[in-house]
Design an enzyme around this catalytic site. Structure first.
Site, PDB file in Angstrom:
ATOM      1  CG  ASP A 192      33.746 -63.299  51.811  1.00  0.00           C
ATOM      2  OD1 ASP A 192      34.088 -62.228  53.257  1.00  0.00           O
ATOM      3  OD2 ASP A 192      33.358 -62.499  51.488  1.00  0.00           O
ATOM      4  CG  HIS A 235      49.993-107.766  63.378  1.00  0.00           C
ATOM      5  ND1 HIS A 235      49.366-109.167  63.066  1.00  0.00           N
ATOM      6  CD2 HIS A 235      50.671-107.442  62.043  1.00  0.00           C
ATOM      7  CE1 HIS A 235      50.180-109.009  61.721  1.00  0.00           C
ATOM      8  NE2 HIS A 235      50.523-108.254  61.389  1.00  0.00           N
ATOM      9  N   GLY A 256      23.058 -61.643  43.441  1.00  0.00           N
ATOM     10  CA  GLY A 256      21.341 -62.316  43.025  1.00  0.00           C
ATOM     11  C   GLY A 256      21.570 -63.360  44.174  1.00  0.00           C
ATOM     12  CE  LYS A 258      25.514 -68.718  45.999  1.00  0.00           C
ATOM     13  NZ  LYS A 258      26.768 -68.157  47.189  1.00  0.00           N
ATOM     14  CB  THR A 287      25.599 -75.588  45.986  1.00  0.00           C
ATOM     15  OG1 THR A 287      24.211 -74.841  46.817  1.00  0.00           O
ATOM     16  CG2 THR A 287      26.727 -74.552  45.380  1.00  0.00           C
ATOM     17  CE  LYS A 306      69.832 -99.974  77.004  1.00  0.00           C
ATOM     18  NZ  LYS A 306      70.003-100.080  76.175  1.00  0.00           N
TER      19      LYS A 306
HETATM   20  P1  ADP Z   1      26.400 -64.726  48.016  1.00  0.00           P
HETATM   21  O1  ADP Z   1      26.968 -66.053  49.093  1.00  0.00           O
HETATM   22  O2  ADP Z   1      26.114 -64.821  46.736  1.00  0.00           O
HETATM   23  O3  ADP Z   1      26.336 -63.298  48.317  1.00  0.00           O
HETATM   24  P2  ADP Z   1      24.536 -66.043  49.623  1.00  0.00           P
HETATM   25  O4  ADP Z   1      25.086 -67.639  49.779  1.00  0.00           O
HETATM   26  O5  ADP Z   1      24.854 -65.263  51.009  1.00  0.00           O
HETATM   27  O6  ADP Z   1      24.790 -65.668  48.775  1.00  0.00           O
HETATM   28  O7  ADP Z   1      23.297 -66.119  49.815  1.00  0.00           O
HETATM   29  C1  ADP Z   1      22.016 -65.437  50.552  1.00  0.00           C
HETATM   30  C2  ADP Z   1      21.419 -66.297  51.124  1.00  0.00           C
HETATM   31  O8  ADP Z   1      20.791 -67.486  50.935  1.00  0.00           O
HETATM   32  C3  ADP Z   1      21.996 -66.821  52.519  1.00  0.00           C
HETATM   33  O9  ADP Z   1      22.059 -66.202  53.335  1.00  0.00           O
HETATM   34  C4  ADP Z   1      20.875 -68.032  53.466  1.00  0.00           C
HETATM   35  O10 ADP Z   1      19.893 -67.521  53.278  1.00  0.00           O
HETATM   36  C5  ADP Z   1      20.077 -68.870  51.821  1.00  0.00           C
HETATM   37  N1  ADP Z   1      21.477 -69.900  50.809  1.00  0.00           N
HETATM   38  C6  ADP Z   1      22.539 -69.402  50.258  1.00  0.00           C
HETATM   39  N2  ADP Z   1      23.258 -70.895  50.177  1.00  0.00           N
HETATM   40  C7  ADP Z   1      21.969 -71.960  50.675  1.00  0.00           C
HETATM   41  C8  ADP Z   1      22.130 -73.202  50.603  1.00  0.00           C
HETATM   42  N3  ADP Z   1      22.712 -73.972  49.726  1.00  0.00           N
HETATM   43  N4  ADP Z   1      21.273 -73.853  51.289  1.00  0.00           N
HETATM   44  C9  ADP Z   1      20.154 -72.737  52.406  1.00  0.00           C
HETATM   45  N5  ADP Z   1      20.837 -71.633  52.102  1.00  0.00           N
HETATM   46  C10 ADP Z   1      21.100 -71.320  51.409  1.00  0.00           C
HETATM   47 MG    MG Z   2      28.269 -65.477  50.964  1.00  0.00          MG
END
Ligand code: ADP
Ligand code: MG
Length: 634
Positions: A496, A122, A389, A405, A449, A26
């Site tokens: 963020d 299928h 930092g 970090k 990371t 249909k």
């Molecule tokens: P936060 O988030 O702690 O303020 P970010 O993550 O911005 O710091 O890190 C500062 C800088 O370090 C970034 O702008 C980037 O250039 C570099 N960075 C941070 N994490 C990585 C990553 N996993 N691989 C490559 N570069 C990174």
């Molecule tokens: Mg950041």
């Protein structure tokens, strides 16, 4: 009622719930929305919708696929497809191949996170108590053909949506279990065979080594990210689940197969290799299709150019490329074209593959490891300075690239973060920067990371991207929308999202980072909406005015991120200060349309900036819309 995505008139076959009930066909008006397929009686004279005849819940759909038409099918039944859900297959017939493709494409998108997807189906009809393809006589019999493209793997590369109505957890579960990413491959189960897509070197003595192309038996799926498996010699141990594929379409074992590669990534890789006749096979942006990407220096272009050929299918299910040399499988077709150009600019001379270089990140370094021994880290160079930092590039155990970090004392509420890190470790998606682990036994603590060699997206846009082809910018947005759709499926807010919190890998893929981290920042300038470091430019009115965060505030931020992408990294509302922004944005001011953004792109941004949060799309909607636009561009 949610908005209709597609509407068409199809012939629908009766469902033959009883073996002997007669078949009838249909015309019905079918309407697809995000949650439901509804079909209605239809008055062809007046072109009007009449009574509702039935519905299928999108989340109950297990598979959507083509069906081979019946022998001597009448003209109106040449383009059948099937929607398989718990009541069996629903067969519908589209008027044209185009309409059928469009429905399959959309349907695959809306169901791609469903939790019960199946990978076998299928290919022929169920008629009078028998499957015509395999002659099985049980309606529920497992499909006899593996889908060409895995269900759900279509664009999200494997992650699945939790059911929208999950079973409530037991109280103990609630207390102890972090949200688990859903299984990567719905059909994987203990006892099944998996094939390694990458080499994996054990990092703990509980792990099992993987050798690319070899078969392993799954023993136990302890965790979604780490499975117990055994190899051919009976050795047992844990393997990262994203390093293997279930023995499926079989293409994964071929070096030329780069499953999740986009068109521009393929071009990048082929250009880097710079070999005349270099080729690879990838999933096409069209559902269920594959594309051969080929690099040639012929044709007068000394710098070389890339061509993309779709692998086509004859109505009998045979594969062919440029001209009709038909083969029953893709590997046979490739072998043929390695020797014969047959209509293409060149024969396929060199396999180009990125699989060895880019094994994906694992969730944690080894099974059950989230505390990392700092003595196993080597620091190589500083990457930048952030809210917490210094961030450094280094190696873990001398060989694995990592970003570290180093958390400046007093900048983070550490105990809360350490608890949360266990949850974050479980989040795994190709478009999220993977958290590998933490070093918490010393001060400062470290967050380790995945490392992405092209650094932060904002700088990348500002410094590396000039005259971008339209597809490139949209692919960046798509990557982010996919990562965010996964977070959304885990009910995890980013809080963020912005180009500065995305990173770019060596292939140009974008990944989202720092999700949820803002909750642990100790700095009033950052956490208070009146503070100078608060992301005012990425915040919707309800956050600026009432601090109401929700998945819809992440959506707003995504719109702003798209704007950053399309302006190649400009500062949003660059002439306004924070106070002006709060006032103007809450009275309706929006960012202008960037020159590089066509109307269709800008309208996505505007959707994200709807003043009513509930009117904004979800990330899943966005990922679908963006994929559709990409599909049009290719
Ligand atoms: P936060 O988030 O702690 O303020 P970010 O993550 O911005 O710091 O890190 C500062 C800088 O370090 C970034 O702008 C980037 O250039 C570099 N960075 C941070 N994490 C990585 C990553 N996993 N691989 C490559 N570069 C990174
Ligand atoms: Mg950041």
């Amino acid at each position: 009622m949610s908005e209709s995505i597609l509407e068409d008139i199809f012939v629908k076959r009766s469902q033959q719930k009883k073996k002997t009930s007669p078949l009838n066909y249909k015309e019905r008006l079918f309407i697809l929305t995000q949650n439901k397929i509804s079909y209605y009686d239809y008055d062809p004279e007046k072109g009007k919708k009449k009574g509702l005849k039935g519905t299928v819940d999108v989340e109950k759909i297990k598979c959507v696929a083509n069906v081979l038409p019946e022998v001597n099918a009448p003209a109106e039944r040449q383009y059948p497809f099937q929607i398989i859900y718990d009541e069996g297959p629903l067969y519908v017939f589209a008027k044209t191949e185009e309409v059928r493709k469009q429905w399959l494409h959309k349907l695959k998108h809306v169901v791609r996170f469903n939790k019960d997807l199946i990978q076998k189906y299928h290919p022929c009809f169920w008629v009078d108590g028998t499957w015509l393809c395999c002659q099985q006589e049980v309606k529920q019999a497992l499909g006899c053909r593996v889908l060409e493209v895995q269900n759900g793997a279509f664009s999200n590369k494997g992650s699945r949506r939790k059911s929208r109505k999950p079973l409530p957890p037991t109280p103990e579960e609630e207390a102890s279990r972090p949200p688990q990413p859903p299984p990567r491959q719905a059909e994987a189960a203990p006892g099944m065979t998996a094939i390694a897509e990458y080499d994996y070197t054990p990092v703990t003595d509980q792990d099992l080594a993987l050798h690319k192309g070899e078969e392993y038996t799954i023993l136990e799926m302890v965790d979604t990210n780490w499975w117990r498996a055994s190899d051919r010699n009976g050795m047992e141990g844990y393997i990262p689940s994203n390093y293997v594929v279930m023995a499926g379409n079989g293409l994964e074992t071929f070096d030329w197969y780069c499953k999740n590669m986009s068109r521009s990534q393929a071009e990048n890789l082929l250009r880097t290799e710079n070999k005349d006749g270099g080729f690879l096979v990838r999933e096409s942006s069209k559902a269920g299709k594959y594309t051969v990407s080929l690099f040639t220096k012929g044709g007068g272009d000394a710098a070389g150019s890339c061509r993309h050929y779709n692998i086509c299918l004859t109505p009998q299910g045979q594969f062919y490329l440029a001209e009709k040399h038909n083969f029953s499988s893709i590997p046979e077709l490739i072998t043929y074209h390695q020797h014969n150009a047959a209509g293409m600019v060149s024969r396929l001379k060199y396999t180009v593959s990125n699989q060895d270089r880019n094994a994906p990140s694992t969730a944690g370094l080894g099974y059950g490891v989230w505390e990392i021994d700092p003595r196993h880290l080597t620091f190589i160079r500083e990457l930048g300075n952030g809210q917490f930092g210094v961030v450094k590039y280094g190696k873990w155990q001398g060989q694995h690239d990592v970003a570290i970090k180093m958390i400046k004392e007093g900048s983070m509420s550490e105990d809360d973060f350490i608890e949360e890190a266990k949850v974050m470790m479980k989040l795994r998606h190709e478009n999220l920067v993977q958290l590998y682990g933490v070093c918490t036994k010393q001060r400062p603590i470290y967050i380790v990371t995945e490392f992405l060699s092209n650094g932060c997206l904002l700088n990348y846009l500002r410094e590396e991207v000039a005259n971008p082809p339209p597809i490139l910018l949209l692919e960046m947005c798509k990557d982010v929308s996919e990562g965010m759709a996964y977070l959304e499926s885990q009910q995890y807010l980013h809080r963020d999202l912005a180009a500065r919190n995305c990173l770019v890998d060596g292939n140009g893929s974008v990944k989202v980072t720092d999700f949820g981290l803002s909750r642990y920042v100790l700095d009033d300038e950052y956490t208070s909406s009146a503070g100078s470091k608060f992301p005012v430019r990425w915040s919707p009115p309800e956050v600026l005015l009432y601090c109401r965060f929700s998945s819809k505030s992440d959506i707003w931020a995504f719109g702003v991120l798209m704007w950053e992408v399309y302006t190649l990294g400009r500062m949003p509302y660059e002439r306004l200060n924070n106070t002006d922004i709060v006032n103007k944005v809450s009275s309706g001011l929006r960012l202008y349309r960037p020159q590089l953004a066509k109307e269709a792109i800008y309208s996505i941004m505007l959707d994200c900036w709807h003043d009513k949060p509930e009117e904004r799309p979800t990330f899943q909607d966005l990922a679908v819309t963006i994929q559709d636009l990409l599909y049009e561009l290719q």
